[in-house]
Motif scaffolding. Structure first.
Motif, PDB file in Angstrom:
ATOM      1  N   GLU A 180     -29.105 -29.358   2.957  1.00  0.00           N
ATOM      2  CA  GLU A 180     -29.044 -29.397   1.499  1.00  0.00           C
ATOM      3  C   GLU A 180     -27.660 -29.848   1.014  1.00  0.00           C
ATOM      4  N   HIS A 181     -26.625 -29.416   1.719  1.00  0.00           N
ATOM      5  CA  HIS A 181     -25.270 -29.814   1.331  1.00  0.00           C
ATOM      6  C   HIS A 181     -25.056 -31.296   1.567  1.00  0.00           C
ATOM      7  N   ASP A 182     -25.521 -31.802   2.710  1.00  0.00           N
ATOM      8  CA  ASP A 182     -25.382 -33.236   2.979  1.00  0.00           C
ATOM      9  C   ASP A 182     -26.132 -34.067   1.941  1.00  0.00           C
ATOM     10  N   VAL A 183     -27.323 -33.619   1.539  1.00  0.00           N
ATOM     11  CA  VAL A 183     -28.086 -34.335   0.516  1.00  0.00           C
ATOM     12  C   VAL A 183     -27.295 -34.380  -0.790  1.00  0.00           C
ATOM     13  N   GLU A 184     -26.697 -33.253  -1.169  1.00  0.00           N
ATOM     14  CA  GLU A 184     -25.904 -33.200  -2.402  1.00  0.00           C
ATOM     15  C   GLU A 184     -24.717 -34.158  -2.333  1.00  0.00           C
ATOM     16  N   VAL A 185     -23.980 -34.114  -1.242  1.00  0.00           N
ATOM     17  CA  VAL A 185     -22.788 -34.955  -1.099  1.00  0.00           C
ATOM     18  C   VAL A 185     -23.167 -36.431  -1.029  1.00  0.00           C
ATOM     19  N   PHE A 186     -24.138 -36.758  -0.205  1.00  0.00           N
ATOM     20  CA  PHE A 186     -24.568 -38.142  -0.016  1.00  0.00           C
ATOM     21  C   PHE A 186     -25.064 -38.729  -1.339  1.00  0.00           C
ATOM     22  N   ALA A 215     -35.088 -37.238   4.382  1.00  0.00           N
ATOM     23  CA  ALA A 215     -35.443 -38.627   4.092  1.00  0.00           C
ATOM     24  C   ALA A 215     -36.135 -38.751   2.738  1.00  0.00           C
ATOM     25  N   LYS A 216     -36.998 -37.809   2.420  1.00  0.00           N
ATOM     26  CA  LYS A 216     -37.681 -37.833   1.121  1.00  0.00           C
ATOM     27  C   LYS A 216     -36.693 -37.631  -0.026  1.00  0.00           C
ATOM     28  N   GLU A 217     -35.682 -36.776   0.216  1.00  0.00           N
ATOM     29  CA  GLU A 217     -34.696 -36.480  -0.816  1.00  0.00           C
ATOM     30  C   GLU A 217     -33.764 -37.658  -1.100  1.00  0.00           C
ATOM     31  N   ILE A 218     -33.548 -38.515  -0.121  1.00  0.00           N
ATOM     32  CA  ILE A 218     -32.587 -39.613  -0.288  1.00  0.00           C
ATOM     33  C   ILE A 218     -33.246 -40.986  -0.309  1.00  0.00           C
ATOM     34  N   PHE A 226     -31.179 -44.609   8.253  1.00  0.00           N
ATOM     35  CA  PHE A 226     -31.034 -43.172   8.461  1.00  0.00           C
ATOM     36  C   PHE A 226     -30.693 -43.008   9.937  1.00  0.00           C
ATOM     37  N   GLU A 227     -29.435 -42.665  10.228  1.00  0.00           N
ATOM     38  CA  GLU A 227     -28.936 -42.737  11.604  1.00  0.00           C
ATOM     39  C   GLU A 227     -29.037 -41.400  12.334  1.00  0.00           C
ATOM     40  N   ASP A 228     -29.736 -41.381  13.445  1.00  0.00           N
ATOM     41  CA  ASP A 228     -29.798 -40.250  14.369  1.00  0.00           C
ATOM     42  C   ASP A 228     -29.930 -38.897  13.670  1.00  0.00           C
ATOM     43  N   PRO A 229     -30.917 -38.732  12.797  1.00  0.00           N
ATOM     44  CA  PRO A 229     -31.082 -37.405  12.198  1.00  0.00           C
ATOM     45  C   PRO A 229     -31.604 -36.378  13.186  1.00  0.00           C
ATOM     46  N   CYS A 230     -32.425 -36.815  14.142  1.00  0.00           N
ATOM     47  CA  CYS A 230     -32.946 -35.924  15.176  1.00  0.00           C
ATOM     48  C   CYS A 230     -32.749 -36.581  16.532  1.00  0.00           C
ATOM     49  N   PHE A 231     -32.996 -35.843  17.612  1.00  0.00           N
ATOM     50  CA  PHE A 231     -32.660 -36.356  18.934  1.00  0.00           C
ATOM     51  C   PHE A 231     -33.911 -36.790  19.707  1.00  0.00           C
ATOM     52  N   GLY A 232     -33.723 -37.781  20.561  1.00  0.00           N
ATOM     53  CA  GLY A 232     -34.763 -38.197  21.492  1.00  0.00           C
ATOM     54  C   GLY A 232     -35.620 -39.330  20.955  1.00  0.00           C
ATOM     55  N   LEU A 233     -36.087 -40.166  21.863  1.00  0.00           N
ATOM     56  CA  LEU A 233     -36.954 -41.269  21.450  1.00  0.00           C
ATOM     57  C   LEU A 233     -38.230 -40.767  20.792  1.00  0.00           C
ATOM     58  N   ASP A 241     -42.477 -42.737  11.855  1.00  0.00           N
ATOM     59  CA  ASP A 241     -43.860 -42.864  11.398  1.00  0.00           C
ATOM     60  C   ASP A 241     -44.105 -42.169  10.067  1.00  0.00           C
ATOM     61  N   ARG A 242     -43.163 -41.309   9.637  1.00  0.00           N
ATOM     62  CA  ARG A 242     -43.414 -40.437   8.491  1.00  0.00           C
ATOM     63  C   ARG A 242     -42.488 -40.672   7.302  1.00  0.00           C
ATOM     64  N   ILE A 243     -41.555 -41.645   7.413  1.00  0.00           N
ATOM     65  CA  ILE A 243     -40.603 -41.866   6.328  1.00  0.00           C
ATOM     66  C   ILE A 243     -40.548 -43.342   5.956  1.00  0.00           C
ATOM     67  N   SER A 244     -39.910 -43.622   4.820  1.00  0.00           N
ATOM     68  CA  SER A 244     -39.844 -45.003   4.327  1.00  0.00           C
ATOM     69  C   SER A 244     -38.508 -45.681   4.601  1.00  0.00           C
ATOM     70  N   ILE A 245     -37.497 -44.914   5.052  1.00  0.00           N
ATOM     71  CA  ILE A 245     -36.165 -45.479   5.303  1.00  0.00           C
ATOM     72  C   ILE A 245     -36.101 -46.012   6.733  1.00  0.00           C
TER      73      ILE A 245
END
Length: 407
Positions: A180-186, A215-218, A226-233, A241-245
């Motif tokens: 939530e803090h990253d979303v606010e700052v970004f 991703a939905k918030e931004i 959207f760079e490396d938000p989660c880990f692994g292929l 498959d679930r976002i537009s960015i």
């Protein structure tokens, strides 16, 4: 022409302020190992790799028996002598090879009177665009920098970087605090700099589900990716498959096996190529050619460089036809550099490709000695620990975020 000696020197170069990231921090300095390849014709070439301290020095020097008498122009032989995929399982040599290859390409360019990028096909651009790299920073009272944790503080820093260097794309290193803090700052940074482009990188510490929410918030922001938000292929594939960015990675695609899997399964959109992580400038460029073939995006990753590695990044960026995004660089956080003439300059958010042969930069031996002495004085640091949270260590997905109020 033959290699007659390989030298390695560990240096520490101070930063404006300590940089916080999701796995820990850069504790107010970058520690780098500078490699010099010396030939029988009196030509020296320079390379660089990150961290390691004395252990990296020893690893580099330990390869002299493998390479004494090697012709530095024989770059493919160098790859197999150092990075044989089975033999090097016993002592991973990817980054060591990267530094040695940089140095050999520097030697080759000087011997032939051509630039390093000319050894991989030449330059398509003579100036390479960069994004600002915005961190939550601890304060440095002596230098008067840092202490940025709030949206207002990060907006002010983004504006300062844009005024100083002309950046038109801005990257926030997130993951230190709750999503939530990253979303606010970004969001605040994007609102403050209309017309520019933006990217958020939490260093893989969110779950797929948290990443979908962010991703939905931004998604209304003008995102590069959207760079490396989660880990692994698999995690990145599920997210994509679930976002537009568009998504990007520099962590889960760092070799050709992973690249093949990524392309086969449409796991990530943009691959950020690092001239050390991939084992060298030539390997990163080769990966870029594969990405071009399959119409995936590419750009240049930063791993905490001084001027030598930055030069290799410039040569990669100059040669990549499909470099669709501004490159990353930690470089503007440095207070100094070890190259002749001091730090390379940004002009309108870009750095010009060096004009000289080889990498086009030369090491200032007095600066090398100065920052080697500084390393001996201050030592290394634990990259994956936070100096002000001594009992904390990162897990994925992260659940023990720092408190922006309590720092």
């Amino acid at each position: 022409m033959k290699i007659v000696d390989i030298k390695a020197t560990t240096v520490a170069v101070p930063l404006e302020a300590p940089l916080r990231h999701a796995s820990g921090a850069h504790w107010g300095r970058f520690v780098r190992t500078i490699v010099e390849v010396v030939t029988d014709e009196g030509i020296s070439g320079w390379g660089e790799l990150g961290g390691g301290g004395e252990s990296a020095e020893a690893a580099v020097k330990g390869l002299l028996p493998y390479l004494k008498g090697h012709d530095p122009l024989q770059l493919e032989q160098l790859r197999w002598k150092i990075m044989n995929p089975v033999a090097s399982l016993y002592n991973s040599r990817m980054q060591v090879h990267a530094a040695l290859e940089m140095a050999c390409m520097d030697v080759a360019g000087k011997a032939l009177g051509i630039r390093a990028c000319d050894l991989i096909g030449g330059a398509l651009r003579e100036s390479i665009p960069f994004a600002s790299y915005l961190f939550y920073r601890y304060g440095n009272e002596e230098q008067g920098f840092g202490d940025e944790f709030s949206a207002d503080a990060l907006v002010a820093e983004a504006k300062r970087q844009k005024q100083l260097h002309g950046f038109k794309s801005h990257k926030l290193k997130g993951g230190v605090f709750a999503p939530e803090h990253d979303v606010e700052v970004f969001s605040a940074i994007a609102e403050a700099l209309p017309g520019d482009r933006f990217r958020l990188d939490p260093n893989s510490v969110w779950s797929v589900e948290e990443s979908i929410w962010v991703a939905k918030e931004i998604e209304h922001i003008r995102n590069d990716y959207f760079e490396d938000p989660c880990f692994g292929l698999e995690g990145m594939r599920r997210l994509r498959d679930r976002i537009s960015i568009p998504t990007a990675t520099n962590t889960v695609v760092v070799n050709f096996e992973q690249l093949a899997a990524c392309i086969k399964h449409d796991a990530v959109d943009v691959i950020l190529l690092d001239t050390t992580f991939w084992g060298g400038l030539r390997q990163a460029y080769k990966a870029g050619q594969v990405l071009e073939t399959f119409q995936f995006g590419a750009s240049v990753h930063s791993s905490g460089e001084l001027g030598i590695q930055l030069a290799s990044m410039l040569h990669l960026g100059a040669a990549l036809p499909n470099m669709s995004f501004a490159a990353d660089a930690h470089y503007h956080h440095l207070l100094d550099d070890i190259i002749v003439g001091g730090k390379l300059k940004y002009v309108d958010g870009e750095i010009a490709l060096p004009k000289g042969p080889g990498l086009g930069v030369e090491v200032d031996r007095d600066k090398l000695a100065q920052y080697a002495a500084y390393y001996r004085e201050v030592g290394g640091y634990t990259y994956d620990r936070d100096p002000q949270r001594p009992d904390w260590y990162s897990i994925q997905p992260e659940m023990r975020y720092a408190d922006p109020a309590g720092r």
